[in-house]
Design a protein around this motif. Structure first.
Motif, PDB file in Angstrom:
ATOM      1  N   MET A   1     -52.082   9.134  16.218  1.00  0.00           N
ATOM      2  CA  MET A   1     -51.050   8.269  16.533  1.00  0.00           C
ATOM      3  C   MET A   1     -51.396   7.087  17.177  1.00  0.00           C
ATOM      4  O   MET A   1     -52.283   7.016  17.932  1.00  0.00           O
ATOM      5  N   ARG A   2     -50.586   6.181  16.667  1.00  0.00           N
ATOM      6  CA  ARG A   2     -50.866   4.896  17.242  1.00  0.00           C
ATOM      7  C   ARG A   2     -50.288   4.194  18.237  1.00  0.00           C
ATOM      8  O   ARG A   2     -50.252   3.060  18.866  1.00  0.00           O
ATOM      9  N   ILE A   3     -49.488   5.173  18.846  1.00  0.00           N
ATOM     10  CA  ILE A   3     -48.734   4.771  20.102  1.00  0.00           C
ATOM     11  C   ILE A   3     -49.253   5.617  21.166  1.00  0.00           C
ATOM     12  O   ILE A   3     -49.576   6.836  21.176  1.00  0.00           O
ATOM     13  N   LYS A   4     -49.431   5.100  22.219  1.00  0.00           N
ATOM     14  CA  LYS A   4     -49.921   5.743  23.529  1.00  0.00           C
ATOM     15  C   LYS A   4     -49.446   5.703  24.749  1.00  0.00           C
ATOM     16  O   LYS A   4     -48.346   4.838  24.903  1.00  0.00           O
ATOM     17  N   ARG A   5     -49.675   6.333  25.754  1.00  0.00           N
ATOM     18  CA  ARG A   5     -48.738   6.333  26.978  1.00  0.00           C
ATOM     19  C   ARG A   5     -48.937   4.996  27.498  1.00  0.00           C
ATOM     20  O   ARG A   5     -50.127   4.466  27.747  1.00  0.00           O
ATOM     21  N   GLY A   6     -47.750   4.399  28.189  1.00  0.00           N
ATOM     22  CA  GLY A   6     -47.872   3.206  28.828  1.00  0.00           C
ATOM     23  C   GLY A   6     -47.406   2.115  27.854  1.00  0.00           C
ATOM     24  O   GLY A   6     -47.083   1.086  28.186  1.00  0.00           O
ATOM     25  N   ASP A   7     -47.206   2.320  26.668  1.00  0.00           N
ATOM     26  CA  ASP A   7     -46.880   1.448  25.539  1.00  0.00           C
ATOM     27  C   ASP A   7     -45.240   1.092  25.828  1.00  0.00           C
ATOM     28  O   ASP A   7     -44.537   2.048  26.209  1.00  0.00           O
ATOM     29  N   ASN A   8     -44.864  -0.256  25.503  1.00  0.00           N
ATOM     30  CA  ASN A   8     -43.505  -0.343  25.326  1.00  0.00           C
ATOM     31  C   ASN A   8     -42.971  -0.426  23.980  1.00  0.00           C
ATOM     32  O   ASN A   8     -43.600  -0.649  22.987  1.00  0.00           O
ATOM     33  N   ILE A   9     -41.873   0.537  23.843  1.00  0.00           N
ATOM     34  CA  ILE A   9     -41.436   0.646  22.579  1.00  0.00           C
ATOM     35  C   ILE A   9     -39.684   0.190  22.454  1.00  0.00           C
ATOM     36  O   ILE A   9     -39.318   0.074  23.404  1.00  0.00           O
ATOM     37  N   ILE A  10     -39.344  -0.060  21.248  1.00  0.00           N
ATOM     38  CA  ILE A  10     -38.077  -0.162  21.064  1.00  0.00           C
ATOM     39  C   ILE A  10     -37.537   1.004  20.006  1.00  0.00           C
ATOM     40  O   ILE A  10     -38.397   1.371  19.143  1.00  0.00           O
ATOM     41  N   VAL A  11     -36.371   1.632  20.208  1.00  0.00           N
ATOM     42  CA  VAL A  11     -35.949   2.986  19.414  1.00  0.00           C
ATOM     43  C   VAL A  11     -35.235   2.151  17.952  1.00  0.00           C
ATOM     44  O   VAL A  11     -34.479   1.025  18.380  1.00  0.00           O
ATOM     45  N   ILE A  12     -35.819   2.409  16.997  1.00  0.00           N
ATOM     46  CA  ILE A  12     -35.025   1.836  15.746  1.00  0.00           C
ATOM     47  C   ILE A  12     -34.089   2.787  14.907  1.00  0.00           C
ATOM     48  O   ILE A  12     -33.472   2.128  14.039  1.00  0.00           O
ATOM     49  N   SER A  13     -33.950   4.038  15.475  1.00  0.00           N
ATOM     50  CA  SER A  13     -32.990   4.911  14.634  1.00  0.00           C
ATOM     51  C   SER A  13     -32.304   5.825  15.658  1.00  0.00           C
ATOM     52  O   SER A  13     -33.182   6.000  16.650  1.00  0.00           O
ATOM     53  N   GLY A  14     -31.105   6.440  15.499  1.00  0.00           N
ATOM     54  CA  GLY A  14     -30.628   7.217  16.149  1.00  0.00           C
ATOM     55  C   GLY A  14     -29.615   6.776  17.152  1.00  0.00           C
ATOM     56  O   GLY A  14     -29.245   5.495  17.232  1.00  0.00           O
TER      57      GLY A  14
END
Ligand SMILES: [Zn+2]
Length: 102
Positions: A1-14
């Motif tokens: 996976m390209r995401i790891k702990r501590g990353d900031n993300i934005i939710v794009i669905s749901g």
């Protein structure tokens, strides 16, 4: 996976679409992530000793990694992460928007 702990993300669905948060945990097997303050579920905690009231706490539940986008720490935009191999063989994750390591 390209995401790891501590990353900031934005939710794009749901139902939490548009919300931002930090990854608390990556669940590789389930292809899910747990993000702080996102997809909170109430959980009833039983009292440890008799006579006391149980308390309700809110805990974040995992959401599919496909419903989040990484936010680049350099340009601050939601992005897709790419991989780049440096001349010394080290792999780094790069932002496809600004091209910098993220
Ligand atoms: Zn960027």
């Amino acid at each position: 996976m390209r995401i790891k702990r501590g990353d900031n993300i934005i939710v794009i669905s749901g139902k939490d679409r548009g919300k931002q948060g930090k990854i608390i945990k990556v669940l590789t097997k389930e292809q899910g992530v747990i993000v702080e303050n996102i997809n909170l579920k109430k959980k009833h905690r039983r009292p440890k000793t008799g006579g006391k009231k149980g308390e309700k706490i809110e805990v974040p539940r995992s959401i599919p990694v496909s419903t989040v986008a990484l936010i680049c720490k350099n340009c601050g935009k939601p992005t897709r992460a790419g991989r780049q191999i440096l001349p010394d063989g080290k792999k780094v994750r790069i932002c496809k928007k600004c091209g910098l390591e993220t």
